[in-house]
Write a protein that holds these residues in place. Structure first.
Motif, PDB file in Angstrom:
ATOM      1  N   THR A  77      83.372   0.569  79.462  1.00  0.00           N
ATOM      2  CA  THR A  77      83.911   1.556  78.021  1.00  0.00           C
ATOM      3  C   THR A  77      84.830   0.760  76.739  1.00  0.00           C
ATOM      4  OG1 THR A  77      85.708   1.877  79.593  1.00  0.00           O
ATOM      5  CG2 THR A  77      83.888   3.233  79.910  1.00  0.00           C
ATOM      6  N   HIS A  78      84.590  -0.129  76.722  1.00  0.00           N
ATOM      7  CA  HIS A  78      85.089  -1.121  75.603  1.00  0.00           C
ATOM      8  C   HIS A  78      84.359  -1.361  74.707  1.00  0.00           C
ATOM      9  CE1 HIS A  78      87.037  -4.207  73.090  1.00  0.00           C
ATOM     10  NE2 HIS A  78      88.143  -3.920  73.907  1.00  0.00           N
ATOM     11  N   PRO A  79      84.921  -0.229  73.629  1.00  0.00           N
ATOM     12  CA  PRO A  79      83.749  -0.396  72.582  1.00  0.00           C
ATOM     13  C   PRO A  79      83.475  -1.596  72.047  1.00  0.00           C
ATOM     14  CG  PRO A  79      85.694   0.386  71.710  1.00  0.00           C
ATOM     15  CD  PRO A  79      86.426  -0.656  73.571  1.00  0.00           C
ATOM     16  N   ILE A  80      83.507  -3.239  72.507  1.00  0.00           N
ATOM     17  CA  ILE A  80      83.060  -4.019  71.584  1.00  0.00           C
ATOM     18  C   ILE A  80      81.294  -4.284  73.206  1.00  0.00           C
ATOM     19  CG2 ILE A  80      84.083  -5.606  74.359  1.00  0.00           C
ATOM     20  CD1 ILE A  80      82.866  -6.756  70.651  1.00  0.00           C
ATOM     21  N   ALA A  81      81.769  -3.707  73.964  1.00  0.00           N
ATOM     22  CA  ALA A  81      80.480  -3.835  74.940  1.00  0.00           C
ATOM     23  C   ALA A  81      79.039  -2.572  74.288  1.00  0.00           C
ATOM     24  CB  ALA A  81      81.004  -2.560  76.592  1.00  0.00           C
ATOM     25  N   LEU A  82      79.400  -2.394  73.086  1.00  0.00           N
ATOM     26  CA  LEU A  82      78.212  -1.622  72.854  1.00  0.00           C
ATOM     27  C   LEU A  82      77.480  -2.407  71.456  1.00  0.00           C
ATOM     28  CD1 LEU A  82      79.936   2.083  71.999  1.00  0.00           C
ATOM     29  CD2 LEU A  82      78.086   1.450  73.827  1.00  0.00           C
ATOM     30  N   GLN A  83      78.141  -3.673  71.049  1.00  0.00           N
ATOM     31  CA  GLN A  83      77.925  -4.648  70.562  1.00  0.00           C
ATOM     32  C   GLN A  83      77.229  -5.126  70.316  1.00  0.00           C
ATOM     33  OE1 GLN A  83      79.242  -4.722  67.030  1.00  0.00           O
ATOM     34  NE2 GLN A  83      80.658  -2.874  67.740  1.00  0.00           N
ATOM     35  N   PRO A  84      76.462  -5.564  69.500  1.00  0.00           N
ATOM     36  CA  PRO A  84      74.750  -6.552  69.721  1.00  0.00           C
ATOM     37  C   PRO A  84      75.777  -7.945  70.344  1.00  0.00           C
ATOM     38  CG  PRO A  84      74.908  -5.803  67.750  1.00  0.00           C
ATOM     39  CD  PRO A  84      76.374  -5.409  68.234  1.00  0.00           C
TER      40      PRO A  84
END
Length: 137
Positions: A77-84
């Motif tokens: 759920t951490h926003p960094i998980a959505l990054q490339p």
């Protein structure tokens, strides 16, 4: 045959007492930027960790290792998980003085990233299993 792809990797370390600088290798983090590929494989040897610090918080270390795996998989759920993949790798390998630390980043070439991850894991993390003596007749 596929062309070899450049990858970067780091060894994930559990440091039970930062003041002593001792650590247990607990995983591999591997990233190939050109294919936007990132993966982690973890295995915490609780016995080694307890040898270094009998009071080590194993459950907390496992939670952090699981979080790294989830960030790599893009399921956290951490926003960094959505990054490339590349920004995730850089964020995860940033130097910290906490119970979970990364080795310096190393690089290589691979024709099969999954196989490379498995090879690095076996070589750098897995505890060698004791061979059972063979009994003949």
């Amino acid at each position: 045959m596929r062309a070899a792809e450049r990858y970067d990797y780091a060894v994930v370390r559990v440091v039970p007492r930062v003041d002593r600088g001792e650590f247990v290798n607990a995983g591999i983090l591997l990233c190939a930027a050109t294919s936007n590929w990132i993966a982690a494989r973890m295995e915490l040897d609780e016995g080694k960790l307890r040898c270094m610090d009998p009071t080590a918080d194993v459950a907390m270390a496992r939670r952090h290792l699981d979080a790294i795996t989830a960030i790599c998989a893009g399921t956290a759920t951490h926003p960094i998980a959505l990054q490339p993949a590349r920004p995730r790798f850089h964020w995860l390998t940033a130097q910290r003085s906490t119970i979970i630390q990364m080795s310096p980043v190393h690089c290589g070439l691979s024709n099969d990233l999954e196989q490379t991850l498995a090879h690095l894991f076996e070589r750098l993390v897995s505890t060698p299993r004791e061979r059972t003596p063979r009994r003949d007749g």
